[in-house]
Design an enzyme around this catalytic site. Structure first.
Site, PDB file in Angstrom:
ATOM      1  N   VAL A 116       0.873  -1.173   0.000  1.00  0.00           N
ATOM      2  CA  VAL A 116       0.000   0.000   0.000  1.00  0.00           C
ATOM      3  C   VAL A 116       0.906   1.218   0.000  1.00  0.00           C
ATOM      4  O   VAL A 116       1.723   1.373   0.903  1.00  0.00           O
ATOM      5  CB  VAL A 116      -0.922   0.036   1.234  1.00  0.00           C
ATOM      6  CG1 VAL A 116      -1.910   1.190   1.128  1.00  0.00           C
ATOM      7  CG2 VAL A 116      -1.655  -1.276   1.418  1.00  0.00           C
ATOM      8  N   ARG A 347      -7.079   2.980  -4.212  1.00  0.00           N
ATOM      9  CA  ARG A 347      -7.962   3.183  -3.063  1.00  0.00           C
ATOM     10  C   ARG A 347      -8.500   4.611  -3.093  1.00  0.00           C
ATOM     11  O   ARG A 347      -7.746   5.572  -2.992  1.00  0.00           O
ATOM     12  CB  ARG A 347      -7.244   2.911  -1.740  1.00  0.00           C
ATOM     13  CG  ARG A 347      -8.170   3.100  -0.542  1.00  0.00           C
ATOM     14  CD  ARG A 347      -7.686   2.416   0.736  1.00  0.00           C
ATOM     15  NE  ARG A 347      -6.521   3.040   1.319  1.00  0.00           N
ATOM     16  CZ  ARG A 347      -6.056   2.769   2.553  1.00  0.00           C
ATOM     17  NH1 ARG A 347      -6.677   1.871   3.298  1.00  0.00           N
ATOM     18  NH2 ARG A 347      -4.973   3.360   3.011  1.00  0.00           N
ATOM     19  N   GLU A 438     -13.117  -2.269   8.327  1.00  0.00           N
ATOM     20  CA  GLU A 438     -12.392  -1.519   9.342  1.00  0.00           C
ATOM     21  C   GLU A 438     -13.305  -0.649  10.204  1.00  0.00           C
ATOM     22  O   GLU A 438     -12.822   0.130  11.022  1.00  0.00           O
ATOM     23  CB  GLU A 438     -11.327  -0.640   8.677  1.00  0.00           C
ATOM     24  CG  GLU A 438     -11.871   0.316   7.636  1.00  0.00           C
ATOM     25  CD  GLU A 438     -10.790   1.040   6.847  1.00  0.00           C
ATOM     26  OE1 GLU A 438      -9.619   0.968   7.225  1.00  0.00           O
ATOM     27  OE2 GLU A 438     -11.135   1.684   5.840  1.00  0.00           O
ATOM     28  N   LEU A 465      -5.908  -0.738  13.376  1.00  0.00           N
ATOM     29  CA  LEU A 465      -5.885   0.641  13.850  1.00  0.00           C
ATOM     30  C   LEU A 465      -7.219   1.345  13.643  1.00  0.00           C
ATOM     31  O   LEU A 465      -7.815   1.875  14.585  1.00  0.00           O
ATOM     32  CB  LEU A 465      -4.755   1.403  13.163  1.00  0.00           C
ATOM     33  CG  LEU A 465      -3.337   0.926  13.494  1.00  0.00           C
ATOM     34  CD1 LEU A 465      -2.317   1.678  12.660  1.00  0.00           C
ATOM     35  CD2 LEU A 465      -3.028   1.104  14.974  1.00  0.00           C
ATOM     36  N   ASP A 466      -7.703   1.397  12.399  1.00  0.00           N
ATOM     37  CA  ASP A 466      -8.985   2.051  12.158  1.00  0.00           C
ATOM     38  C   ASP A 466     -10.111   1.331  12.884  1.00  0.00           C
ATOM     39  O   ASP A 466     -11.014   1.962  13.432  1.00  0.00           O
ATOM     40  CB  ASP A 466      -9.283   2.094  10.654  1.00  0.00           C
ATOM     41  CG  ASP A 466      -8.886   3.427  10.035  1.00  0.00           C
ATOM     42  OD1 ASP A 466      -9.263   4.468  10.589  1.00  0.00           O
ATOM     43  OD2 ASP A 466      -8.206   3.420   9.000  1.00  0.00           O
ATOM     44  N   PRO A 547       5.271  -3.325   4.469  1.00  0.00           N
ATOM     45  CA  PRO A 547       5.611  -1.906   4.388  1.00  0.00           C
ATOM     46  C   PRO A 547       6.629  -1.519   3.321  1.00  0.00           C
ATOM     47  O   PRO A 547       6.924  -0.337   3.177  1.00  0.00           O
ATOM     48  CB  PRO A 547       6.194  -1.628   5.783  1.00  0.00           C
ATOM     49  CG  PRO A 547       6.821  -2.927   6.176  1.00  0.00           C
ATOM     50  CD  PRO A 547       5.936  -3.984   5.605  1.00  0.00           C
ATOM     51  N   ASP A 637       0.205   5.930   9.079  1.00  0.00           N
ATOM     52  CA  ASP A 637      -0.675   6.785   8.295  1.00  0.00           C
ATOM     53  C   ASP A 637      -1.776   7.284   9.224  1.00  0.00           C
ATOM     54  O   ASP A 637      -1.658   7.192  10.443  1.00  0.00           O
ATOM     55  CB  ASP A 637      -1.209   6.062   7.049  1.00  0.00           C
ATOM     56  CG  ASP A 637      -2.103   4.876   7.380  1.00  0.00           C
ATOM     57  OD1 ASP A 637      -2.519   4.730   8.553  1.00  0.00           O
ATOM     58  OD2 ASP A 637      -2.414   4.098   6.459  1.00  0.00           O
TER      59      ASP A 637
END
Length: 731
Positions: A116, A347, A438, A465-466, A547, A637
């Site tokens: 991503v 996205r 998410e 996370l989200d 990553p 992010d």
């Protein structure tokens, strides 16, 4: 002031309008007049619906807040009944079967890593699209997967002792991926092609072949002196590269210079969480880079190692096929052709944000609708073959839709895609949908969400996370949440991760779509990644986020260790876990918190927020490796901000910490973050004038105004502060 061009009720920023008319539309067979009329009609139809969906989010949140303020129980039957009554939890369809067609094998039938990357960074985008193939030797040599014992330390100059360890480990991998009928690749002295067959000569003089001869797929070079041998295992390819003149090949008994691994099968080119794009200038860059990728023209000039180089998209890889090569990959010239590039998703932005790059009746348009229209138009260049590099060989466009709350919002996106297909004149269901699982309302209604897009769905993916940020915001008034590290270990998150796979399999996604897992956030700790991330495959995920290209090369080895599709066949599709998912992860005993423990938790959250926000607001960097409070580099992010800011807001709400404690931590951590970034010449420090530091004020607002932010999202505050910063820098 930004100038606008009017198209009916639609006003388009001059810079963006010029880009669309002069660069995006030519070659698509879509006429400008038709496009702009279609765009006007699209916004007229969908802006009211978009607004209504956002209003429903707020309506549901108020109802949940009232439920918790009244002291009602959660979880339990009463809580579940309440969620059904207000329409938060809907009746799940009993039979859902994904019917998506024309899906590329990288998504449907292959399993491998996914990158991503922020699409506004051309260098990152090119690195990612070219990460389809990666050097195993380089990935091992440059990371902690190879230890430093016995003189194997890395350094500026090549270390032969470390190189020997790399070769030893790589050949051990070959023994597991393509075992020989006899002996080991470590003992190979020559790879030969004789009478159409591959043979391997060993140090003892014996000649052997592969245990499974069908794994050999082809070669490059001359038949009596191949430069590369291609193999297949678990649906992935890799090469043994041979060069007796190369410094590494010269020292190898079989002249092997490297093992090239098929790595990042897919990449998400991100317009959303990893991007700081707040106006027409930023959005035009985003769309321009996407156009460059779709037309194969994106390139950058850079200096590396004192040399000027041009970085562009890699060509396909061409081989002489063996008799075992897959027929579908052969050309009429009897060549075996494999893509040299990662298959690209794009996205789009979610439903919440608006952007002044376009106005409708004088108001900013929903950015997600604008993204859907323009990125789809641009992708038509790939569909029409306007590039020497093909992205989708099946004629599809892959769009990830983030931050959708429940099936109504998925249904909205499904119809939106249908209207866009009409505007750009492509067949229905050309636009495929990736559903990010998410948000809490999506998790508890995932089967219904998939049902709303069952002819488009190509992807479902979890994100800690989200998902945690939304968990905290949704249940903000239920009580104080557990410490952030503890949240990862609790029953709700385990049930969420398991249910995502189970529901995906139950809905027939295996063999048609990706079932994905989230990011490994520590790019400098690859051995830990190798130890941990194989768990994603064992859980049934046929892709997972990494990553960097190096991480993709290493993570690809996991897919040789585990056949994910075999794992999926053995998993229990009947798992539900709804009760566990609805268990709010609160602190069991607030008295267990110590003063030092609370301080550590707040400092850790605050430092993470500041370290990321200051780059986002001051420099417009949406994704970067940010040192944490212990100076460990983490890829971060906006999702990082959401969980951290919501966690502190929750503890403020319930009196675990005071406003003064948080302010003191903010001031102290600002000094630390400035020190951590002192070597960055472009960094704009927050200290000593914190009151006038726009980045510092943004971080403070994220915390102290966190409770009132829609769904706990960070974008409204960040966008406002970034625009303020851009205006200041322009003075």
């Amino acid at each position: 002031m930004q100038g606008y061009i009017t198209h009916g009720r639609l006003q388009v920023a001059e810079q963006l309008e010029s880009f669309i008319n002069d660069q995006a539309l030519p070659g698509t067979h879509v006429q400008p007049e038709s496009f702009w009329k279609g765009a006007e009609a699209l916004f007229a139809e969908f802006i009211p619906q978009n607004r209504a969906l956002l209003e429903k989010r707020e309506h549901l949140q108020r109802a949940i807040d009232d439920y918790h303020k009244a002291g009602n129980p959660a979880p339990g039957n009463e809580y579940t009944a309440f969620l059904k009554k207000i329409g938060y939890l809907v009746e799940q369809p009993t039979e859902v079967a994904a019917a998506t067609t024309n899906v590329d094998p990288e998504i449907a039938t292959m399993a491998g890593p996914q990158l991503v990357v922020p699409i506004n960074n051309a260098r990152y985008a090119l690195n990612a699209v070219n990460a389809r193939w990666g050097s195993l030797y380089d990935a091992l040599y440059g990371t902690d997967v190879i230890g430093t014992e016995d003189g194997a330390e890395p350094g500026k100059a090549y270390n032969p002792a470390r190189g020997a360890k790399v070769v030893e480990k790589a050949k051990a991998y070959l023994d597991t991926m393509i075992p020989l009928a006899k002996g080991s690749h470590a003992n190979a002295v020559k790879y030969k092609i004789e009478t159409g067959k591959l043979s391997v000569q060993l140090t003892d003089g014996d000649v052997t072949t592969l245990a499974n001869t069908e794994q050999w797929q082809g070669y490059q070079g001359e038949i009596d002196a191949p430069t590369a041998l291609l193999f297949a295992h678990n649906g992935l390819h890799f090469e043994i590269q041979i060069d007796p003149t190369h410094p590494i090949g010269e020292s190898d008994s079989a002249n092997v210079k490297d093992v090239l691994v098929e790595a990042a099968l897919t990449t998400i080119m991100d317009c959303e969480d990893s991007v700081a794009a707040v106006d027409a200038e930023d959005k035009t860059l985003v769309y321009s880079n996407w156009l460059g990728l779709m037309k194969g023209s994106l390139r950058i000039e850079m200096t590396k190692g004192g040399k000027n180089i041009v970085r562009a998209m890699h060509s396909d890889r061409i081989y002489h096929p063996s008799k075992h090569a897959t027929c579908e990959q052969k050309t009429s010239q009897n060549e075996l052709v494999l893509s040299g590039r990662s298959l690209m998703f794009v996205r789009n932005v979610g439903h919440l944000m608006t952007n002044d790059a376009m106005l409708f009746d004088g108001e900013e348009v929903p950015e997600g609708i604008m993204d859907g229209l323009i990125t789809s138009l641009i992708a038509k260049h790939d569909l029409l073959g306007n590039s020497e590099y093909k992205n989708s060989r099946e004629g599809s466009v892959y769009i990830v839709k983030p931050k959708m709350h429940g099936p109504e919002e998925v249904a909205f996106s499904n119809v939106l895609f249908e209207r866009i297909e009409g505007i750009i004149d492509v067949p229905r269901n050309t636009l495929k949908m990736g559903i990010m699982d998410e948000e809490r309302r999506t998790s508890v209604n995932l089967q219904a969400c998939i049902a709303e897009a069952q002819s488009r769905v190509v992807f479902i993916n979890t994100g800690f996370l989200d998902r945690t940020g939304d968990e905290i915001h949704t249940s903000m008034l239920a009580g104080p949440f557990a410490e952030k590290a503890t949240l990862k270990t609790m029953s709700w998150i385990k049930a969420y991760e398991t249910a995502n796979v189970a529901v995906g399999l139950r809905c027939g996604l295996s063999g048609k779509a990706q079932i994905g897992k989230g990011m490994w956030p520590i790019p400098d700790e690859m051995q830990n990644m190798m130890d941990a991330k194989i768990g994603h495959l064992k859980a049934g995920a046929n892709t997972a986020w990494v990553p960097s290209p190096t991480a993709a090369t290493l993570h690809a080895l996991h897919y040789h260790d585990v056949n994910v599709f075999n794992v999926q066949k053995q998993l229990d599709e009947n798992f539900n876990g709804l009760n566990d998912i609805l268990t709010i992860p609160l602190l069991e005993d607030t008295s267990s918190l110590t003063r030092d423990g609370i301080k550590r938790e707040i400092d850790n959250n605050v430092q993470g927020i500041l370290g990321y926000v200051v780059r986002w607001v001051h420099q417009g960097v949406g994704c970067s490796k940010v040192p944490d409070i212990n100076d460990v580099g983490l890829m971060e992010d906006r999702a990082t901000l959401r969980i951290s800011s919501q966690h502190i807001a929750n503890w403020l709400e319930h009196g675990i910490v005071s406003v003064d404690q948080v302010k003191e931590s903010l001031s102290r951590m600002a000094v630390l973050v400035d020190e951590q970034n002192a070597s960055d010449a472009e960094y704009i420090p927050m200290t000593p004038d914190l009151e006038n530091s726009i980045g510092f004020q943004a971080a403070s607002d994220l915390i102290f105004k966190g409770k009132e932010q829609p769904s706990g999202y960070t974008e409204p505050l960040l966008h406002a502060k970034r625009r303020e910063m851009k205006a200041k820098l322009a003075q």
